[in-house]
Motif scaffolding. Structure first.
Motif, mmCIF file in Angstrom:
data_model
loop_
_atom_site.group_PDB
_atom_site.id
_atom_site.type_symbol
_atom_site.label_atom_id
_atom_site.label_comp_id
_atom_site.label_asym_id
_atom_site.label_seq_id
_atom_site.Cartn_x
_atom_site.Cartn_y
_atom_site.Cartn_z
ATOM 1 N N VAL A 116 0.839 -0.995 0.152
ATOM 2 C CA VAL A 116 0.039 0.046 0.147
ATOM 3 C C VAL A 116 0.904 1.167 0.105
ATOM 4 C CG1 VAL A 116 -1.592 1.272 1.509
ATOM 5 C CG2 VAL A 116 -1.938 -1.026 1.146
ATOM 6 N N ALA A 117 1.929 1.208 0.852
ATOM 7 C CA ALA A 117 2.710 2.302 0.699
ATOM 8 C C ALA A 117 3.317 2.644 -0.545
ATOM 9 C CB ALA A 117 4.005 2.354 1.891
ATOM 10 N N THR A 118 3.686 1.668 -1.459
ATOM 11 C CA THR A 118 4.378 1.821 -2.840
ATOM 12 C C THR A 118 3.346 2.742 -3.809
ATOM 13 O OG1 THR A 118 3.601 -0.135 -3.465
ATOM 14 C CG2 THR A 118 5.770 -0.146 -2.636
ATOM 15 N N VAL A 119 2.278 2.627 -3.408
ATOM 16 C CA VAL A 119 1.211 3.219 -4.341
ATOM 17 C C VAL A 119 1.470 4.675 -4.072
ATOM 18 C CG1 VAL A 119 -1.140 3.589 -4.608
ATOM 19 C CG2 VAL A 119 -0.489 1.501 -3.950
ATOM 20 N N LYS A 120 1.932 5.273 -3.067
ATOM 21 C CA LYS A 120 2.351 6.751 -3.084
ATOM 22 C C LYS A 120 3.408 7.402 -3.670
ATOM 23 C CE LYS A 120 0.122 6.861 1.713
ATOM 24 N NZ LYS A 120 0.332 7.139 3.084
ATOM 25 N N SER A 126 7.219 1.921 -12.480
ATOM 26 C CA SER A 126 8.004 1.262 -13.648
ATOM 27 C C SER A 126 8.204 -0.265 -13.474
ATOM 28 C CB SER A 126 9.263 1.861 -13.882
ATOM 29 O OG SER A 126 9.863 1.720 -12.641
ATOM 30 N N PHE A 127 7.648 -0.788 -12.343
ATOM 31 C CA PHE A 127 7.659 -2.288 -12.013
ATOM 32 C C PHE A 127 6.248 -2.823 -12.217
ATOM 33 C CE2 PHE A 127 10.760 0.179 -9.383
ATOM 34 C CZ PHE A 127 12.061 -0.532 -9.943
ATOM 35 N N ARG A 128 6.218 -4.076 -12.619
ATOM 36 C CA ARG A 128 4.913 -4.941 -12.785
ATOM 37 C C ARG A 128 4.482 -5.106 -11.339
ATOM 38 N NH1 ARG A 128 6.889 -9.040 -17.526
ATOM 39 N NH2 ARG A 128 6.739 -7.412 -19.324
ATOM 40 N N PRO A 129 3.463 -5.620 -11.169
ATOM 41 C CA PRO A 129 2.927 -6.219 -9.841
ATOM 42 C C PRO A 129 3.741 -7.040 -9.318
ATOM 43 C CG PRO A 129 1.057 -5.492 -11.299
ATOM 44 C CD PRO A 129 2.010 -5.632 -12.178
ATOM 45 N N GLY A 165 15.890 -3.817 -8.583
ATOM 46 C CA GLY A 165 15.752 -2.455 -8.839
ATOM 47 C C GLY A 165 14.781 -1.891 -7.845
ATOM 48 N N CYS A 166 13.487 -2.677 -7.848
ATOM 49 C CA CYS A 166 12.524 -2.501 -6.864
ATOM 50 C C CYS A 166 13.038 -2.596 -5.473
ATOM 51 C CB CYS A 166 11.183 -3.329 -7.376
ATOM 52 S SG CYS A 166 9.777 -2.950 -6.179
ATOM 53 N N TYR A 167 13.482 -3.594 -5.126
ATOM 54 C CA TYR A 167 14.139 -3.687 -3.726
ATOM 55 C C TYR A 167 14.961 -2.578 -3.281
ATOM 56 C CZ TYR A 167 16.408 -6.088 0.306
ATOM 57 O OH TYR A 167 16.772 -6.341 1.382
ATOM 58 N N ALA A 168 15.943 -2.363 -4.291
ATOM 59 C CA ALA A 168 16.708 -1.001 -4.188
ATOM 60 C C ALA A 168 16.074 0.207 -3.756
ATOM 61 C CB ALA A 168 17.763 -0.725 -5.272
ATOM 62 N N LEU A 169 14.839 0.550 -4.476
ATOM 63 C CA LEU A 169 13.908 1.571 -4.274
ATOM 64 C C LEU A 169 13.140 1.346 -3.000
ATOM 65 C CD1 LEU A 169 12.905 4.217 -5.378
ATOM 66 C CD2 LEU A 169 11.166 2.946 -6.773
#
Length: 185
Positions: free
Chosen positions: A64-68, A74-77, A115-119
């Motif tokens: 939910v926090a990633t939605v903000k 740029s990442f797939r679900p 990349g998503c983990y790094a973000l």
């Protein structure tokens, strides 16, 4: 040749067409979100153990926090779900991110997960703060948007609490509102 025919679609014909479309789609009409992949990745990375309520709850909070943040678009679900599960498991010292990702045989782009983990790691402090801050019921308005800042007042105080003259009353937020009914035509 001009086509003058009148096509009338009756409700039963429209219903039949809708059923044909939905049968073609095999009734899969739901949107795909990271929640769609959460159970799959929890099972894969948690070595088949049933996940605890705390683990699933923390994953849901982070998703939910990633939605903000627009950068997660740029990442797939599936990539977001995998990165969130790996982050939560690494946060609880259940697994190491790099070894778990390298050892897994998941059908997802591992560079994108990294990349998503790094973000997620970069945003770590913001996620913790945003999860504990009081939000409005619909999660749209945050607390800072309700503070009015004036040159004579400090945030959190109202003009009536300050020892100010009656001239400052004209600069209060209530007096700055414009009446729509009084606007010229």
């Amino acid at each position: 040749q001009v086509c003058d025919e009148y096509y009338a679609f009756e409700p039963r014909n429209i219903k039949r067409m809708e059923l044909v479309v939905m049968e073609t789609l095999k009734w899969r009409m739901h949107s795909v979100t990271p929640f769609s992949f959460l159970c799959y990745f929890l099972d894969k990375f948690n070595e088949g153990k049933p996940p605890s309520y705390m683990l699933v709850s923390r994953c849901a909070e982070l998703i939910v926090a990633t939605v903000k943040d627009y950068r997660f678009l740029s990442f797939r679900p599936s990539e977001i779900a995998a990165a969130v599960v790996l982050w939560v498991l690494a946060e609880n010292q259940v697994i190491s991110f790099s070894s778990a990702l390298a050892a897994s045989e998941i059908p997802v782009n591992k560079e994108m997960i990294a990349g998503c983990y790094a973000l997620l790691v970069k945003k770590r402090g913001n996620f913790s703060a945003s999860l504990s801050a009081p939000l409005s019921p619909i999660g749209v308005l945050d607390v800072p948007c309700f503070s009015f800042r004036n040159d004579d007042t400090t945030p959190g105080s109202s003009p009536s609490n300050n020892n100010s003259s009656s001239n400052d009353q004209a600069s209060t937020p209530a007096s700055k509102r414009r009446r729509l009914s009084a606007s010229p035509i």
